[in-house]
Design a protein around this motif. Structure first.
Motif, short mmCIF file in Angstrom:
data_model
loop_
_atom_site.label_atom_id
_atom_site.label_comp_id
_atom_site.label_asym_id
_atom_site.label_seq_id
_atom_site.Cartn_x
_atom_site.Cartn_y
_atom_site.Cartn_z
N ASN A 93 -7.84 -4.56 -0.71
CA ASN A 93 -7.21 -5.38 0.31
C ASN A 93 -6.96 -6.75 -0.30
O ASN A 93 -7.91 -7.42 -0.72
N LEU A 94 -5.70 -7.16 -0.36
CA LEU A 94 -5.32 -8.42 -0.98
C LEU A 94 -4.56 -9.26 0.04
O LEU A 94 -3.53 -8.83 0.57
N MET A 95 -5.09 -10.43 0.34
CA MET A 95 -4.45 -11.36 1.27
C MET A 95 -3.87 -12.53 0.50
O MET A 95 -4.58 -13.17 -0.29
N THR A 96 -2.60 -12.82 0.73
CA THR A 96 -1.95 -13.98 0.12
C THR A 96 -1.96 -15.12 1.13
O THR A 96 -1.36 -15.01 2.21
N ALA A 97 -2.64 -16.21 0.78
CA ALA A 97 -2.73 -17.34 1.70
C ALA A 97 -1.44 -18.15 1.68
O ALA A 97 -0.97 -18.62 2.72
N GLY A 98 -0.84 -18.33 0.49
CA GLY A 98 0.34 -19.15 0.39
C GLY A 98 0.10 -20.53 0.95
O GLY A 98 -0.90 -21.19 0.65
N ARG A 130 4.37 -20.13 -0.66
CA ARG A 130 5.08 -19.01 -0.07
C ARG A 130 4.42 -18.61 1.26
O ARG A 130 3.29 -19.01 1.56
N PRO A 131 5.09 -17.78 2.07
CA PRO A 131 4.50 -17.33 3.33
C PRO A 131 3.26 -16.48 3.09
O PRO A 131 3.09 -15.85 2.05
N ARG A 132 2.39 -16.44 4.09
CA ARG A 132 1.20 -15.58 4.02
C ARG A 132 1.61 -14.11 3.96
O ARG A 132 2.69 -13.73 4.41
N GLY A 133 0.72 -13.28 3.40
CA GLY A 133 1.03 -11.86 3.29
C GLY A 133 -0.22 -11.04 3.08
O GLY A 133 -1.33 -11.58 2.91
N PHE A 134 -0.08 -9.70 3.09
CA PHE A 134 -1.22 -8.80 2.96
C PHE A 134 -0.77 -7.51 2.29
O PHE A 134 0.29 -6.98 2.60
N ASP A 135 -1.57 -7.02 1.33
CA ASP A 135 -1.30 -5.76 0.64
C ASP A 135 -2.53 -4.88 0.69
O ASP A 135 -3.68 -5.36 0.60
N HIS A 136 -2.28 -3.57 0.80
CA HIS A 136 -3.35 -2.57 0.76
C HIS A 136 -2.95 -1.50 -0.25
O HIS A 136 -1.82 -1.04 -0.27
N HIS A 137 -3.90 -1.14 -1.13
CA HIS A 137 -3.62 -0.14 -2.16
C HIS A 137 -4.88 0.64 -2.45
O HIS A 137 -5.98 0.06 -2.56
N VAL A 138 -4.74 1.96 -2.58
CA VAL A 138 -5.87 2.84 -2.92
C VAL A 138 -5.63 3.39 -4.32
O VAL A 138 -4.86 4.35 -4.51
N PRO A 139 -6.24 2.77 -5.35
CA PRO A 139 -5.99 3.25 -6.73
C PRO A 139 -6.67 4.59 -6.99
O PRO A 139 -7.81 4.82 -6.57
N ALA A 140 -5.95 5.45 -7.67
CA ALA A 140 -6.52 6.74 -8.05
C ALA A 140 -7.45 6.57 -9.24
O ALA A 140 -7.19 5.73 -10.12
N PRO A 141 -8.54 7.34 -9.30
CA PRO A 141 -9.41 7.27 -10.48
C PRO A 141 -8.71 7.86 -11.70
O PRO A 141 -8.02 8.88 -11.61
#
Length: 319
Positions: A93-98, A130-141
């Protein structure tokens, strides 16, 4: 093969009325940055029934991205961009504050053991407003000889994360089999940091204890991690090109100048009296007793930005 700098952690309370103790390796006096990574907290495994777990009321951020990564447990994230998400083991979970965001972090009622890392990335001038934002990623092993890799950001072991970064970055969880070594090809223009979660683990010939961070300066095209133990070990591998812009970190804010920090702090205090929360917005749905963390008082001296110190063996930039 260059020298490895060992950065030890210090225990600090994570803000709020029920402060959880975390182990912080960045920033420290001897090392402020690894690439654009400017903040590294490591916590747990913690018995939530004893500690009370994580409960951080709404608080502000600017000029950075937050990376949340769990090994055990679950954390509820709410932010002023309207994002309500659960942080689970193995999910980025990655949140961009900007230019400004507020968020809260609370371990869920079903969590019995909480264990993970919280990492910050300093944004360059080109992206920090930049504007705030949010990313979600499930990396494969990804299986590698001697272990397994999960790539959160950047590229490693033939895998590339789809998540956008604003400077060249790497973040990966590396699990090492018992009594095994893992050699990883890396970008030689990057500096790297290895944070040990479960160990000890040797970075090249330097042994690192749990919660220590080993720093390797640019110039290496491979890193060798060795687990001398009889159970699996685990590290977080962080990297990036050296960040050359000044970074001024105070409380939860990242800026460039003292004057910016003063204004950003005042915006947070003023937001308490504004319907929309002002610059940082409002976090909806947080159920704690304290609805906003108040900003601490500014120090009596002028705040000064930091630059990353030179790598081990390079004293030319110390002045």
């Amino acid at each position: 093969m260059g020298e490895v700098q060992v950065v030890t952690s210090r225990e600090v309370p994570l803000g709020g009325p029920r402060a959880m103790i975390v182990r912080r390796t960045l920033p420290q006096r001897e090392r402020s940055l690894v690439g654009a990574w400017c903040f590294v907290d490591h916590y747990g495994p913690e018995d939530v029934a004893t500690s009370g777990g994580m409960d951080v009321p709404p608080h502000p951020h600017t000029g950075l991205q937050t990376v949340s990564w769990l090994f055990t447990g679950e954390v509820e994230h709410r932010d002023s961009g309207g994002v309500h998400a659960l942080v689970r083991p193995g999910e980025l979970n990655l949140m961009t504050a900007g230019s400004g965001v507020a968020h809260s972090e609370v371990s869920t009622p079903t969590t019995t053991v909480l264990h993970g890392v919280q990492l910050w990335v300093a944004l360059p001038d080109a992206a920090r407003h930049r504007p705030r934002g949010f990313d979600h990623h499930v990396p494969a092993p990804v299986a590698v000889p001697g272990g397994e890799v999960r790539v959160l950001l950047g590229s490693l072991a033939g895998d590339t994360s789809p998540v956008t970064t604003w400077t060249p970055l790497l973040a990966a969880e590396v699990v090492l089999d018992p009594a095994a070594s893992v050699t990883l090809e890396v970008d030689a223009t990057f500096e790297h940091g290895v944070l040990v979660d479960r160990g000890p683990v040797a970075l090249d010939a330097t042994t690192l204890a749990v919660s220590e961070l080993g720093y390797a300066a640019p110039g290496r095209d491979r890193l060798t991690l060795t687990n001398p133990g009889d159970r699996a070990a685990r590290v977080m591998l962080l990297g990036g090109t050296p960040f050359t812009e000044p970074v001024l970190m105070w409380w939860n804010l990242v800026a460039r100048t003292h004057e910016e920090i003063v204004a950003l702090r005042q915006d947070w205090e003023d937001g308490a009296r504004q319907v929309d929360g002002g610059r940082y917005g409002r976090v909806e749905g947080y159920a704690g007793a304290v609805q906003r963390l108040p900003a601490p008082a500014l120090p009596g001296t002028r705040l000064r930005p930091r630059l990353a110190p030179p790598g081990p063996g390079d004293r030319s930039a110390w002045g």
